[in-house]
Scaffold this active site. Structure first.
Site, PDB file in Angstrom:
ATOM      1  N   THR A   1     -14.393   5.081   6.361  1.00  0.00           N
ATOM      2  CA  THR A   1     -15.040   4.383   5.237  1.00  0.00           C
ATOM      3  C   THR A   1     -14.923   2.891   5.532  1.00  0.00           C
ATOM      4  O   THR A   1     -14.162   2.479   6.414  1.00  0.00           O
ATOM      5  CB  THR A   1     -14.302   4.663   3.904  1.00  0.00           C
ATOM      6  OG1 THR A   1     -13.038   3.995   3.934  1.00  0.00           O
ATOM      7  CG2 THR A   1     -14.095   6.140   3.651  1.00  0.00           C
TER       8      THR A   1
ATOM      9  N   TYR B   1       0.840  -1.209   0.000  1.00  0.00           N
ATOM     10  CA  TYR B   1       0.000   0.000   0.000  1.00  0.00           C
ATOM     11  C   TYR B   1       0.871   1.255   0.000  1.00  0.00           C
ATOM     12  O   TYR B   1       0.674   2.172  -0.797  1.00  0.00           O
ATOM     13  CB  TYR B   1      -0.921  -0.021   1.226  1.00  0.00           C
ATOM     14  CG  TYR B   1      -1.983   1.061   1.230  1.00  0.00           C
ATOM     15  CD1 TYR B   1      -3.232   0.843   0.656  1.00  0.00           C
ATOM     16  CD2 TYR B   1      -1.750   2.302   1.815  1.00  0.00           C
ATOM     17  CE1 TYR B   1      -4.209   1.826   0.659  1.00  0.00           C
ATOM     18  CE2 TYR B   1      -2.710   3.297   1.822  1.00  0.00           C
ATOM     19  CZ  TYR B   1      -3.949   3.055   1.248  1.00  0.00           C
ATOM     20  OH  TYR B   1      -4.910   4.050   1.256  1.00  0.00           O
TER      21      TYR B   1
ATOM     22  N   LYS C   1       1.082   4.001  -3.067  1.00  0.00           N
ATOM     23  CA  LYS C   1       0.667   5.399  -2.868  1.00  0.00           C
ATOM     24  C   LYS C   1       1.826   6.364  -3.122  1.00  0.00           C
ATOM     25  O   LYS C   1       1.615   7.448  -3.660  1.00  0.00           O
ATOM     26  CB  LYS C   1       0.078   5.590  -1.467  1.00  0.00           C
ATOM     27  CG  LYS C   1      -1.233   4.816  -1.245  1.00  0.00           C
ATOM     28  CD  LYS C   1      -2.317   5.193  -2.235  1.00  0.00           C
ATOM     29  CE  LYS C   1      -3.656   4.532  -1.934  1.00  0.00           C
ATOM     30  NZ  LYS C   1      -4.675   4.832  -2.958  1.00  0.00           N
TER      31      LYS C   1
ATOM     32  N   ILE D   1      -9.759   7.931   6.968  1.00  0.00           N
ATOM     33  CA  ILE D   1     -11.126   8.405   6.744  1.00  0.00           C
ATOM     34  C   ILE D   1     -12.100   7.291   7.139  1.00  0.00           C
ATOM     35  O   ILE D   1     -11.827   6.114   6.880  1.00  0.00           O
ATOM     36  CB  ILE D   1     -11.338   8.754   5.245  1.00  0.00           C
ATOM     37  CG1 ILE D   1     -10.245   9.716   4.745  1.00  0.00           C
ATOM     38  CG2 ILE D   1     -12.727   9.337   5.005  1.00  0.00           C
ATOM     39  CD1 ILE D   1     -10.154  11.038   5.459  1.00  0.00           C
TER      40      ILE D   1
HETATM   41  P1  NAD Z   1     -13.870   1.944   0.138  1.00  0.00           P
HETATM   42  O1  NAD Z   1     -13.483   0.557   0.377  1.00  0.00           O
HETATM   43  O2  NAD Z   1     -14.974   2.563   0.919  1.00  0.00           O
HETATM   44  O3  NAD Z   1     -14.217   2.155  -1.417  1.00  0.00           O
HETATM   45  C1  NAD Z   1     -13.387   1.668  -2.421  1.00  0.00           C
HETATM   46  C2  NAD Z   1     -14.213   1.370  -3.644  1.00  0.00           C
HETATM   47  O4  NAD Z   1     -13.311   0.904  -4.667  1.00  0.00           O
HETATM   48  C3  NAD Z   1     -15.239   0.244  -3.429  1.00  0.00           C
HETATM   49  O5  NAD Z   1     -16.495   0.633  -3.951  1.00  0.00           O
HETATM   50  C4  NAD Z   1     -14.656  -0.937  -4.191  1.00  0.00           C
HETATM   51  O6  NAD Z   1     -15.630  -1.800  -4.739  1.00  0.00           O
HETATM   52  C5  NAD Z   1     -13.874  -0.230  -5.276  1.00  0.00           C
HETATM   53  N1  NAD Z   1     -12.814  -1.055  -5.846  1.00  0.00           N
HETATM   54  C6  NAD Z   1     -11.955  -1.887  -5.203  1.00  0.00           C
HETATM   55  N2  NAD Z   1     -11.161  -2.510  -6.079  1.00  0.00           N
HETATM   56  C7  NAD Z   1     -11.527  -2.069  -7.305  1.00  0.00           C
HETATM   57  C8  NAD Z   1     -11.074  -2.341  -8.623  1.00  0.00           C
HETATM   58  N3  NAD Z   1     -10.097  -3.218  -8.865  1.00  0.00           N
HETATM   59  N4  NAD Z   1     -11.665  -1.708  -9.654  1.00  0.00           N
HETATM   60  C9  NAD Z   1     -12.686  -0.834  -9.424  1.00  0.00           C
HETATM   61  N5  NAD Z   1     -13.156  -0.539  -8.214  1.00  0.00           N
HETATM   62  C10 NAD Z   1     -12.579  -1.148  -7.162  1.00  0.00           C
HETATM   63  O7  NAD Z   1     -12.532   2.769   0.295  1.00  0.00           O
HETATM   64  P2  NAD Z   1     -12.224   4.328   0.510  1.00  0.00           P
HETATM   65  O8  NAD Z   1     -11.725   4.481   1.879  1.00  0.00           O
HETATM   66  O9  NAD Z   1     -13.314   5.193   0.016  1.00  0.00           O
HETATM   67  O10 NAD Z   1     -10.948   4.449  -0.424  1.00  0.00           O
HETATM   68  C11 NAD Z   1     -10.954   5.085  -1.668  1.00  0.00           C
HETATM   69  C12 NAD Z   1      -9.540   5.493  -2.004  1.00  0.00           C
HETATM   70  O11 NAD Z   1      -9.049   6.372  -1.008  1.00  0.00           O
HETATM   71  C13 NAD Z   1      -8.552   4.326  -2.062  1.00  0.00           C
HETATM   72  O12 NAD Z   1      -7.642   4.526  -3.130  1.00  0.00           O
HETATM   73  C14 NAD Z   1      -7.828   4.420  -0.728  1.00  0.00           C
HETATM   74  O13 NAD Z   1      -6.541   3.857  -0.776  1.00  0.00           O
HETATM   75  C15 NAD Z   1      -7.797   5.912  -0.543  1.00  0.00           C
HETATM   76  N6  NAD Z   1      -7.590   6.343   0.830  1.00  0.00           N
HETATM   77  C16 NAD Z   1      -8.437   5.928   1.806  1.00  0.00           C
HETATM   78  C17 NAD Z   1      -8.191   6.321   3.109  1.00  0.00           C
HETATM   79  C18 NAD Z   1      -9.061   5.887   4.240  1.00  0.00           C
HETATM   80  O14 NAD Z   1      -8.627   6.029   5.392  1.00  0.00           O
HETATM   81  N7  NAD Z   1     -10.250   5.374   4.008  1.00  0.00           N
HETATM   82  C19 NAD Z   1      -7.098   7.148   3.394  1.00  0.00           C
HETATM   83  C20 NAD Z   1      -6.281   7.566   2.371  1.00  0.00           C
HETATM   84  C21 NAD Z   1      -6.530   7.156   1.079  1.00  0.00           C
END
Ligand code: NAD
Length: 248
Positions: free
Chosen positions: A189, A154, A158, A187
């Site tokens: 989620t 991860y 990133k 976040i």
């Molecule tokens: P989440 O799990 O709520 O949503 C992720 C979505 O991506 C889901 O709907 C899932 O079905 C979809 N997905 C997964 N693999 C996929 C693929 N191969 N093709 C298409 N869709 C796919 O996650 P989130 O927290 O909303 O994360 C979204 C982005 O934000 C990610 O890139 C994550 O790394 C990044 N992020 C999240 C956080 C956090 O703390 N939640 C922090 C920093 C960055």
């Protein structure tokens, strides 16, 4: 802020992507919800339609170039152009030390979280050149700037997203296409909630000087600004919304 704009958002079935799709449509954009999870993606489209917004769902696995191409093709077939792309789909992956990290899991995380962003832009950018302009925002993380133990894939993906964002931004700066990355702190989620117990969540909160996790809507607001004309001189940058995490 996005009147008459067409936005393709990957991973818009949940979390940050869903909040962004809802906010963009409230601001006048037509949105393509691209997600591997058909049920979740269609729920986002239904929520947008209930709020009188415009959206379609395109089943997309961003780790497959053919799906990334199809998402762009479907966007143009439905809405005639592509103005905005948010390459947000991502997974957390296994938690293990590098020496114990499953090799197939490494490939999976890199293929979705890093290659997926490259495949996305590979097809989105030519469509934006044709459109004589556009905006891309790639989803990094605070873990694109600093490390954390037990998530080598991860953290690597990133960091890679931020480098890729800078490289592409330079290539397209004179084509009226701006490309930036964002770096959320943790976040609330499913990605975070489903992988951690209550104690771990409390510990995570305490890592943020504001003493809490962020909400998906707080990241969507940053994405809205970056995808709007309000950020017209911003490209090749990496923006954090992290409750002060990286200031420490
Ligand atoms: P989440 O799990 O709520 O949503 C992720 C979505 O991506 C889901 O709907 C899932 O079905 C979809 N997905 C997964 N693999 C996929 C693929 N191969 N093709 C298409 N869709 C796919 O996650 P989130 O927290 O909303 O994360 C979204 C982005 O934000 C990610 O890139 C994550 O790394 C990044 N992020 C999240 C956080 C956090 O703390 N939640 C922090 C920093 C960055």
């Amino acid at each position: 802020m996005l009147k008459n704009k067409v936005a393709l958002i990957t991973g818009a079935g949940s979390g940050i992507g869903r909040a962004t799709a809802l906010l963009f449509t409230k601001n006048g954009a037509s949105v393509v919800v691209a997600d591997i999870d058909e049920k979740a993606g269609k729920q986002t489209v239904a929520a947008i339609k209930r709020a009188k917004g415009k959206a379609i769902f395109v089943k997309t696995d961003t780790s497959l170039p053919v799906d990334c191409k199809n998402a762009v093709d479907q966007t143009i077939a439905e809405y005639k152009k592509l103005d905005i792309a948010v390459n947000n789909a991502g997974i957390g992956g296994q938690q293990a030390k590098t020496g114990n990290y499953d090799l197939a899991e490494w490939e999976k995380v890199i293929s979705i979280n890093l290659s997926g962003v490259f495949y996305g832009m590979h097809y989105q950018l030519p469509a934006m050149v044709k459109n004589k302009g556009g905006v891309v925002v790639n989803m990094a993380s605070i873990l694109g700037a600093v490390g954390t133990a037990m998530s080598p894939a991860y953290v690597s993906a990133k960091h890679g997203v931020i480098g890729l964002t800078k490289a592409s931004a330079l290539e397209y700066a004179k084509k009226n296409i701006r490309i930036n990355a964002v770096g959320p702190g943790y976040i609330q989620t499913p990605l975070v909630k489903e992988n951690l117990n209550k104690k771990q969540l409390k510990e995570l909160e305490s890592l943020h000087p504001m003493g809490r996790l962020g909400q998906p809507e707080e990241i969507a607001e940053l994405l809205l600004w970056l995808c709007s004309e309000k950020s017209s001189f911003v490209t090749g940058s990496y923006y954090n919304a992290d409750g002060g995490y990286l200031a420490q």
